[in-house]
Design a protein around this motif. Structure first.
Motif, PDB file in Angstrom:
ATOM      1  N   ALA A 269     -28.746 -28.266 -10.983  1.00 11.22           N
ATOM      2  CA  ALA A 269     -29.113 -27.259 -11.985  1.00 11.22           C
ATOM      3  C   ALA A 269     -27.908 -26.935 -12.863  1.00 11.22           C
ATOM      4  CB  ALA A 269     -29.639 -25.998 -11.305  1.00 11.22           C
ATOM      5  N   ARG A 270     -26.760 -26.763 -12.243  1.00 11.65           N
ATOM      6  CA  ARG A 270     -25.527 -26.477 -12.984  1.00 11.65           C
ATOM      7  C   ARG A 270     -25.201 -27.603 -13.953  1.00 11.65           C
ATOM      8  NH1 ARG A 270     -20.177 -27.870 -12.652  1.00 11.65           N
ATOM      9  NH2 ARG A 270     -18.692 -26.256 -13.226  1.00 11.65           N
ATOM     10  N   SER A 271     -25.276 -28.813 -13.484  1.00 13.73           N
ATOM     11  CA  SER A 271     -24.976 -29.969 -14.318  1.00 13.73           C
ATOM     12  C   SER A 271     -25.941 -30.070 -15.496  1.00 13.73           C
ATOM     13  CB  SER A 271     -25.036 -31.242 -13.469  1.00 13.73           C
ATOM     14  OG  SER A 271     -24.802 -32.367 -14.254  1.00 13.73           O
ATOM     15  N   ARG A 272     -27.214 -29.882 -15.223  1.00 11.42           N
ATOM     16  CA  ARG A 272     -28.214 -29.947 -16.297  1.00 11.42           C
ATOM     17  C   ARG A 272     -27.993 -28.854 -17.339  1.00 11.42           C
ATOM     18  NH1 ARG A 272     -34.257 -31.253 -14.193  1.00 11.42           N
ATOM     19  NH2 ARG A 272     -33.848 -33.283 -13.250  1.00 11.42           N
ATOM     20  N   LEU A 273     -27.705 -27.651 -16.870  1.00  8.27           N
ATOM     21  CA  LEU A 273     -27.470 -26.544 -17.797  1.00  8.27           C
ATOM     22  C   LEU A 273     -26.248 -26.799 -18.681  1.00  8.27           C
ATOM     23  CD1 LEU A 273     -28.175 -23.479 -15.508  1.00  8.27           C
ATOM     24  CD2 LEU A 273     -29.360 -24.040 -17.631  1.00  8.27           C
ATOM     25  N   LEU A 274     -25.176 -27.242 -18.072  1.00 10.04           N
ATOM     26  CA  LEU A 274     -23.957 -27.472 -18.850  1.00 10.04           C
ATOM     27  C   LEU A 274     -24.110 -28.643 -19.818  1.00 10.04           C
ATOM     28  CD1 LEU A 274     -21.183 -26.711 -16.232  1.00 10.04           C
ATOM     29  CD2 LEU A 274     -21.919 -25.308 -18.167  1.00 10.04           C
ATOM     30  N   GLU A 275     -24.823 -29.674 -19.416  1.00 11.55           N
ATOM     31  CA  GLU A 275     -25.068 -30.792 -20.328  1.00 11.55           C
ATOM     32  C   GLU A 275     -25.940 -30.371 -21.503  1.00 11.55           C
ATOM     33  OE1 GLU A 275     -23.809 -33.907 -20.678  1.00 11.55           O
ATOM     34  OE2 GLU A 275     -22.401 -33.176 -19.165  1.00 11.55           O
ATOM     35  N   ALA A 276     -26.979 -29.590 -21.216  1.00 10.32           N
ATOM     36  CA  ALA A 276     -27.844 -29.090 -22.289  1.00 10.32           C
ATOM     37  C   ALA A 276     -27.063 -28.164 -23.213  1.00 10.32           C
ATOM     38  CB  ALA A 276     -29.059 -28.375 -21.698  1.00 10.32           C
ATOM     39  N   ALA A 277     -26.269 -27.279 -22.634  1.00 14.22           N
ATOM     40  CA  ALA A 277     -25.453 -26.362 -23.440  1.00 14.22           C
ATOM     41  C   ALA A 277     -24.472 -27.152 -24.301  1.00 14.22           C
ATOM     42  CB  ALA A 277     -24.708 -25.384 -22.542  1.00 14.22           C
ATOM     43  N   LYS A 278     -23.845 -28.132 -23.716  1.00 13.66           N
ATOM     44  CA  LYS A 278     -22.879 -28.956 -24.450  1.00 13.66           C
ATOM     45  C   LYS A 278     -23.523 -29.595 -25.672  1.00 13.66           C
ATOM     46  CE  LYS A 278     -19.975 -33.021 -23.639  1.00 13.66           C
ATOM     47  NZ  LYS A 278     -19.568 -33.983 -22.611  1.00 13.66           N
ATOM     48  N   ARG A 279     -24.686 -30.182 -25.482  1.00  9.23           N
ATOM     49  CA  ARG A 279     -25.370 -30.851 -26.586  1.00  9.23           C
ATOM     50  C   ARG A 279     -25.849 -29.855 -27.639  1.00  9.23           C
ATOM     51  NH1 ARG A 279     -30.632 -32.396 -27.418  1.00  9.23           N
ATOM     52  NH2 ARG A 279     -31.234 -31.995 -25.269  1.00  9.23           N
ATOM     53  N   LEU A 280     -26.532 -28.801 -27.194  1.00  9.27           N
ATOM     54  CA  LEU A 280     -27.086 -27.831 -28.132  1.00  9.27           C
ATOM     55  C   LEU A 280     -26.001 -27.045 -28.855  1.00  9.27           C
ATOM     56  CD1 LEU A 280     -30.050 -26.513 -25.966  1.00  9.27           C
ATOM     57  CD2 LEU A 280     -30.219 -27.948 -28.010  1.00  9.27           C
ATOM     58  N   PHE A 281     -24.983 -26.600 -28.138  1.00  9.52           N
ATOM     59  CA  PHE A 281     -23.899 -25.851 -28.766  1.00  9.52           C
ATOM     60  C   PHE A 281     -23.158 -26.718 -29.778  1.00  9.52           C
ATOM     61  CE2 PHE A 281     -23.205 -22.879 -24.862  1.00  9.52           C
ATOM     62  CZ  PHE A 281     -24.393 -22.232 -25.136  1.00  9.52           C
TER      63      PHE A 281
ATOM     64  N   ASN B 137     -24.895 -14.640 -20.965  1.00 12.85           N
ATOM     65  CA  ASN B 137     -24.556 -15.625 -21.996  1.00 12.85           C
ATOM     66  C   ASN B 137     -23.053 -15.848 -22.063  1.00 12.85           C
ATOM     67  OD1 ASN B 137     -27.242 -15.710 -22.580  1.00 12.85           O
ATOM     68  ND2 ASN B 137     -27.095 -14.587 -24.503  1.00 12.85           N
ATOM     69  N   THR B 138     -22.303 -14.791 -21.882  1.00 10.24           N
ATOM     70  CA  THR B 138     -20.844 -14.894 -21.928  1.00 10.24           C
ATOM     71  C   THR B 138     -20.335 -15.847 -20.853  1.00 10.24           C
ATOM     72  OG1 THR B 138     -20.680 -12.647 -22.783  1.00 10.24           O
ATOM     73  CG2 THR B 138     -18.700 -13.583 -21.784  1.00 10.24           C
ATOM     74  N   GLU B 139     -20.879 -15.727 -19.659  1.00 13.19           N
ATOM     75  CA  GLU B 139     -20.448 -16.603 -18.567  1.00 13.19           C
ATOM     76  C   GLU B 139     -20.801 -18.065 -18.851  1.00 13.19           C
ATOM     77  OE1 GLU B 139     -21.065 -16.929 -13.791  1.00 13.19           O
ATOM     78  OE2 GLU B 139     -20.997 -14.941 -14.706  1.00 13.19           O
ATOM     79  N   LEU B 140     -21.966 -18.291 -19.440  1.00 14.32           N
ATOM     80  CA  LEU B 140     -22.357 -19.659 -19.804  1.00 14.32           C
ATOM     81  C   LEU B 140     -21.385 -20.237 -20.823  1.00 14.32           C
ATOM     82  CD1 LEU B 140     -24.300 -22.072 -19.768  1.00 14.32           C
ATOM     83  CD2 LEU B 140     -25.604 -20.913 -21.556  1.00 14.32           C
ATOM     84  N   VAL B 141     -21.042 -19.468 -21.827  1.00 10.27           N
ATOM     85  CA  VAL B 141     -20.100 -19.934 -22.852  1.00 10.27           C
ATOM     86  C   VAL B 141     -18.736 -20.207 -22.235  1.00 10.27           C
ATOM     87  CG1 VAL B 141     -18.891 -19.304 -24.973  1.00 10.27           C
ATOM     88  CG2 VAL B 141     -21.340 -18.846 -24.754  1.00 10.27           C
ATOM     89  N   GLU B 142     -18.287 -19.354 -21.329  1.00  6.82           N
ATOM     90  CA  GLU B 142     -17.005 -19.580 -20.656  1.00  6.82           C
ATOM     91  C   GLU B 142     -17.023 -20.880 -19.857  1.00  6.82           C
ATOM     92  OE1 GLU B 142     -16.350 -16.070 -18.340  1.00  6.82           O
ATOM     93  OE2 GLU B 142     -15.724 -14.891 -20.074  1.00  6.82           O
ATOM     94  N   GLN B 143     -18.110 -21.125 -19.146  1.00  6.22           N
ATOM     95  CA  GLN B 143     -18.214 -22.362 -18.366  1.00  6.22           C
ATOM     96  C   GLN B 143     -18.289 -23.586 -19.271  1.00  6.22           C
ATOM     97  OE1 GLN B 143     -21.068 -22.222 -15.161  1.00  6.22           O
ATOM     98  NE2 GLN B 143     -20.627 -20.067 -14.812  1.00  6.22           N
ATOM     99  N   TYR B 144     -18.934 -23.436 -20.412  1.00  8.08           N
ATOM    100  CA  TYR B 144     -19.019 -24.519 -21.387  1.00  8.08           C
ATOM    101  C   TYR B 144     -17.633 -24.838 -21.970  1.00  8.08           C
ATOM    102  CZ  TYR B 144     -19.605 -26.338 -26.143  1.00  8.08           C
ATOM    103  OH  TYR B 144     -19.472 -27.042 -27.311  1.00  8.08           O
ATOM    104  N   LEU B 145     -16.856 -23.808 -22.256  1.00  7.89           N
ATOM    105  CA  LEU B 145     -15.556 -24.000 -22.901  1.00  7.89           C
ATOM    106  C   LEU B 145     -14.432 -24.376 -21.941  1.00  7.89           C
ATOM    107  CD1 LEU B 145     -15.604 -21.059 -25.455  1.00  7.89           C
ATOM    108  CD2 LEU B 145     -15.889 -23.500 -25.939  1.00  7.89           C
ATOM    109  N   GLN B 146     -14.572 -24.102 -20.676  1.00  4.63           N
ATOM    110  CA  GLN B 146     -13.494 -24.343 -19.712  1.00  4.63           C
ATOM    111  C   GLN B 146     -12.983 -25.786 -19.730  1.00  4.63           C
ATOM    112  OE1 GLN B 146     -14.365 -23.265 -15.692  1.00  4.63           O
ATOM    113  NE2 GLN B 146     -12.306 -23.692 -14.996  1.00  4.63           N
ATOM    114  N   PRO B 147     -13.846 -26.814 -19.693  1.00  4.12           N
ATOM    115  CA  PRO B 147     -13.309 -28.175 -19.735  1.00  4.12           C
ATOM    116  C   PRO B 147     -12.530 -28.477 -21.017  1.00  4.12           C
ATOM    117  CG  PRO B 147     -15.602 -28.202 -19.045  1.00  4.12           C
ATOM    118  CD  PRO B 147     -15.286 -26.805 -19.484  1.00  4.12           C
ATOM    119  N   HIS B 148     -12.934 -27.876 -22.132  1.00  5.60           N
ATOM    120  CA  HIS B 148     -12.202 -28.068 -23.384  1.00  5.60           C
ATOM    121  C   HIS B 148     -10.807 -27.468 -23.276  1.00  5.60           C
ATOM    122  CE1 HIS B 148     -15.720 -29.552 -25.507  1.00  5.60           C
ATOM    123  NE2 HIS B 148     -16.406 -28.576 -24.929  1.00  5.60           N
ATOM    124  N   ASP B 149     -10.722 -26.286 -22.694  1.00  2.00           N
ATOM    125  CA  ASP B 149      -9.418 -25.658 -22.499  1.00  2.00           C
ATOM    126  C   ASP B 149      -8.520 -26.522 -21.628  1.00  2.00           C
ATOM    127  OD1 ASP B 149     -10.162 -23.520 -24.015  1.00  2.00           O
ATOM    128  OD2 ASP B 149     -10.370 -22.121 -22.343  1.00  2.00           O
TER     129      ASP B 149
END
Length: 91
Positions: A6-18, A49-61
């Motif tokens: 579930a985590r992987s799917r959410l982050l992949e979807a967020a990555k693409r959509l964002f 939403n804030t936590e999702l954005v933080e998790q999305y941005l963490q690998p970029h950081d």
């Protein structure tokens, strides 16, 4: 679907959509539909939403910031030169 899937799917979807449309334009319902993760599971994994954005941005950081920081500190005089060097590196 287990927690990690579930985590992987959410982050992949967020990555693409964002990336395609920007963080502020993506609704939770769209993220849920794109990832295939139930709304209940989505909120178990990402309570805000804030936590999702933080998790999305963490690998970029973790990838970009050390490189950018090293480049700026080694090659540019403070402070205006560092700002310009940052843009040069990102280009």
């Amino acid at each position: 679907m287990d927690h990690e899937e579930a985590r992987s799917r959410l982050l992949e979807a967020a990555k693409r959509l964002f990336y395609e449309r920007g963080i502020q334009t993506v609704a939770i319902d769209e993220l849920r539909a794109t990832s295939g993760v139930s709304l209940k599971r989505l909120y178990q994994y990402v309570p805000s939403n804030t936590e999702l954005v933080e998790q999305y941005l963490q690998p970029h950081d973790e990838t970009w910031l050390p490189d950018l920081s090293e480049y700026i500190h080694l090659d540019a005089p403070p402070p205006e030169g560092r700002l310009a060097a940052g843009f040069d590196r990102l280009h």
